[in-house]
Design a protein around this motif. Structure first.
Motif, PDB file in Angstrom:
ATOM      1  N   PRO A  93      -6.614 -82.539 -65.288  1.00 37.79           N
ATOM      2  CA  PRO A  93      -6.782 -81.171 -65.795  1.00 37.79           C
ATOM      3  C   PRO A  93      -5.727 -80.221 -65.233  1.00 37.79           C
ATOM      4  CG  PRO A  93      -8.287 -81.534 -63.983  1.00 37.79           C
ATOM      5  CD  PRO A  93      -7.557 -82.844 -64.210  1.00 37.79           C
ATOM      6  N   ILE A  94      -4.474 -80.553 -65.462  1.00 37.65           N
ATOM      7  CA  ILE A  94      -3.362 -79.821 -64.863  1.00 37.65           C
ATOM      8  C   ILE A  94      -2.411 -79.360 -65.957  1.00 37.65           C
ATOM      9  CG2 ILE A  94      -1.317 -80.116 -63.400  1.00 37.65           C
ATOM     10  CD1 ILE A  94      -2.926 -82.166 -61.807  1.00 37.65           C
ATOM     11  N   ASP A  95      -1.887 -78.152 -65.795  1.00 31.47           N
ATOM     12  CA  ASP A  95      -0.874 -77.651 -66.722  1.00 31.47           C
ATOM     13  C   ASP A  95       0.496 -78.042 -66.180  1.00 31.47           C
ATOM     14  OD1 ASP A  95       0.800 -76.307 -68.431  1.00 31.47           O
ATOM     15  OD2 ASP A  95      -0.021 -74.319 -68.018  1.00 31.47           O
ATOM     16  N   ALA A  96       0.952 -79.220 -66.550  1.00 36.03           N
ATOM     17  CA  ALA A  96       2.219 -79.737 -66.026  1.00 36.03           C
ATOM     18  C   ALA A  96       3.389 -78.825 -66.382  1.00 36.03           C
ATOM     19  CB  ALA A  96       2.471 -81.149 -66.536  1.00 36.03           C
ATOM     20  N   ARG A  97       3.348 -78.199 -67.570  1.00 31.99           N
ATOM     21  CA  ARG A  97       4.461 -77.304 -67.960  1.00 31.99           C
ATOM     22  C   ARG A  97       4.624 -76.171 -66.950  1.00 31.99           C
ATOM     23  NH1 ARG A  97       1.642 -77.124 -72.955  1.00 31.99           N
ATOM     24  NH2 ARG A  97       1.134 -75.062 -72.212  1.00 31.99           N
ATOM     25  N   LEU A 115      13.503 -83.699 -60.742  1.00 24.48           N
ATOM     26  CA  LEU A 115      12.743 -83.553 -62.000  1.00 24.48           C
ATOM     27  C   LEU A 115      13.492 -84.226 -63.142  1.00 24.48           C
ATOM     28  CD1 LEU A 115      11.366 -79.909 -62.452  1.00 24.48           C
ATOM     29  CD2 LEU A 115      10.055 -82.014 -62.147  1.00 24.48           C
ATOM     30  N   LEU A 116      14.772 -83.948 -63.213  1.00 22.19           N
ATOM     31  CA  LEU A 116      15.601 -84.506 -64.279  1.00 22.19           C
ATOM     32  C   LEU A 116      15.517 -86.035 -64.280  1.00 22.19           C
ATOM     33  CD1 LEU A 116      17.728 -83.770 -66.472  1.00 22.19           C
ATOM     34  CD2 LEU A 116      19.466 -84.048 -64.704  1.00 22.19           C
ATOM     35  N   LYS A 117      15.540 -86.620 -63.105  1.00 22.28           N
ATOM     36  CA  LYS A 117      15.561 -88.075 -63.006  1.00 22.28           C
ATOM     37  C   LYS A 117      14.180 -88.721 -63.079  1.00 22.28           C
ATOM     38  CE  LYS A 117      19.826 -88.149 -60.359  1.00 22.28           C
ATOM     39  NZ  LYS A 117      20.470 -88.540 -59.103  1.00 22.28           N
ATOM     40  N   ASN A 118      13.124 -88.004 -62.733  1.00 16.43           N
ATOM     41  CA  ASN A 118      11.810 -88.637 -62.597  1.00 16.43           C
ATOM     42  C   ASN A 118      10.798 -88.298 -63.673  1.00 16.43           C
ATOM     43  OD1 ASN A 118      12.426 -90.129 -60.265  1.00 16.43           O
ATOM     44  ND2 ASN A 118      12.216 -88.285 -59.041  1.00 16.43           N
ATOM     45  N   LEU A 119      10.979 -87.214 -64.402  1.00 16.02           N
ATOM     46  CA  LEU A 119      10.033 -86.916 -65.476  1.00 16.02           C
ATOM     47  C   LEU A 119      10.369 -87.765 -66.696  1.00 16.02           C
ATOM     48  CD1 LEU A 119       9.646 -83.031 -65.435  1.00 16.02           C
ATOM     49  CD2 LEU A 119       8.005 -84.739 -64.660  1.00 16.02           C
ATOM     50  N   LEU A 121      10.138 -86.976 -69.845  1.00 18.07           N
ATOM     51  CA  LEU A 121      10.888 -86.119 -70.780  1.00 18.07           C
ATOM     52  C   LEU A 121      11.144 -84.766 -70.123  1.00 18.07           C
ATOM     53  CD1 LEU A 121       8.931 -86.938 -74.060  1.00 18.07           C
ATOM     54  CD2 LEU A 121      11.224 -87.682 -73.450  1.00 18.07           C
ATOM     55  N   PRO A 122      12.144 -84.681 -69.262  1.00 21.64           N
ATOM     56  CA  PRO A 122      12.400 -83.425 -68.554  1.00 21.64           C
ATOM     57  C   PRO A 122      12.993 -82.362 -69.480  1.00 21.64           C
ATOM     58  CG  PRO A 122      14.130 -84.995 -68.078  1.00 21.64           C
ATOM     59  CD  PRO A 122      13.111 -85.719 -68.918  1.00 21.64           C
ATOM     60  N   PRO A 123      12.800 -81.091 -69.127  1.00 26.05           N
ATOM     61  CA  PRO A 123      13.427 -80.010 -69.896  1.00 26.05           C
ATOM     62  C   PRO A 123      14.909 -79.914 -69.514  1.00 26.05           C
ATOM     63  CG  PRO A 123      12.164 -79.097 -68.070  1.00 26.05           C
ATOM     64  CD  PRO A 123      11.939 -80.580 -68.055  1.00 26.05           C
ATOM     65  N   GLU A 152      20.393 -88.120 -72.976  1.00 29.77           N
ATOM     66  CA  GLU A 152      19.155 -87.546 -73.505  1.00 29.77           C
ATOM     67  C   GLU A 152      18.234 -87.070 -72.390  1.00 29.77           C
ATOM     68  OE1 GLU A 152      20.047 -90.750 -74.150  1.00 29.77           O
ATOM     69  OE2 GLU A 152      20.920 -90.533 -76.136  1.00 29.77           O
ATOM     70  N   GLY A 153      18.500 -87.478 -71.154  1.00 27.41           N
ATOM     71  CA  GLY A 153      17.685 -87.067 -70.024  1.00 27.41           C
ATOM     72  C   GLY A 153      16.280 -87.619 -70.080  1.00 27.41           C
ATOM     73  N   TYR A 154      16.140 -88.882 -70.504  1.00 31.83           N
ATOM     74  CA  TYR A 154      14.804 -89.459 -70.644  1.00 31.83           C
ATOM     75  C   TYR A 154      14.119 -89.770 -69.330  1.00 31.83           C
ATOM     76  CZ  TYR A 154      15.336 -89.996 -75.672  1.00 31.83           C
ATOM     77  OH  TYR A 154      15.493 -89.765 -76.995  1.00 31.83           O
ATOM     78  N   GLY A 155      14.780 -89.650 -68.223  1.00 32.78           N
ATOM     79  CA  GLY A 155      14.144 -89.901 -66.937  1.00 32.78           C
ATOM     80  C   GLY A 155      14.114 -91.379 -66.586  1.00 32.78           C
ATOM     81  N   SER A 156      13.713 -91.653 -65.366  1.00 29.68           N
ATOM     82  CA  SER A 156      13.729 -93.009 -64.817  1.00 29.68           C
ATOM     83  C   SER A 156      12.844 -93.963 -65.597  1.00 29.68           C
ATOM     84  CB  SER A 156      13.260 -92.984 -63.364  1.00 29.68           C
ATOM     85  OG  SER A 156      14.129 -92.198 -62.604  1.00 29.68           O
ATOM     86  N   HIS A 157      11.713 -93.492 -66.099  1.00 28.37           N
ATOM     87  CA  HIS A 157      10.790 -94.374 -66.804  1.00 28.37           C
ATOM     88  C   HIS A 157      11.480 -95.031 -68.001  1.00 28.37           C
ATOM     89  CE1 HIS A 157       7.694 -92.810 -64.273  1.00 28.37           C
ATOM     90  NE2 HIS A 157       7.942 -91.588 -64.673  1.00 28.37           N
TER      91      HIS A 157
END
Length: 178
Positions: A93-97, A115-119, A121-123, A152-157
């Protein structure tokens, strides 16, 4: 099936139920303790997140209390870690944005790069804008190098799924409390 086998199965099921109830009670107690810390100790978000990890879970109220502590303290480090949790567990129940915006707007460049590397879909555009505005040559270089291999900055995942290797990036040098 013999009566002995049925009795053994019933005893096993009963023992499993007792274990489940004990675990539920422990999580409830851990949650109450973490909520108490988050409600009463300024800048305690990382401590609470660590205890949440050690406990192996918590109630929804616990996550909400930690998020409220992060927002009250404007804590980008706590926001980073809770945002990662929220991204990897869809029903929190968290507002991640809100947490991501706090990191982008109040955090440092290492936090933004993490954030860029670990999310998933980072902004990317907002993070890129903040890092470029900082005139931090090292951070700009790291960002450009990362975006060159992952435009595209898709992150590590995404990179792990596509066969490239990467790792969760600590928030800052020497801080490996992920």
């Amino acid at each position: 099936m013999s009566n002995q086998t049925l009795d053994e199965q019933a005893q096993k099921a009963s023992a499993e139920q007792v274990l489940i109830e004990k675990r539920r009670e422990r999580l409830k107690n851990d949650s109450m303790r973490i909520i108490e810390i988050a409600s009463n100790e300024a800048n305690s978000a990382l401590k609470c997140i660590h205890q949440l990890s050690v406990a192996g879970g918590a109630t929804e109220a616990t996550y909400i209390a930690i998020e409220q502590r992060i927002v009250a303290d404007q804590d980008p480090a706590g926001a980073y870690h809770l945002a990662l949790l929220a991204q990897s567990t869809s029903d929190l129940p968290i507002d991640a944005r809100q947490l991501i915006e706090l990191v982008v707007n109040k955090g440092d460049n290492q936090q933004r790069l993490a954030l860029l590397k670990n999310l998933p879909l980072p902004p990317v555009d907002i993070i890129k804008e903040q890092i470029l505005a900082s005139d931090d040559g090292d951070a700009i270089g790291q960002m450009n190098a990362y975006l060159q291999i992952n435009p595209e900055g898709y992150g590590s995942h995404h990179m792990l799924a596509s066969g490239q290797s990467d790792q969760i990036v600590p928030l800052s040098p020497g801080n490996s409390s992920n």
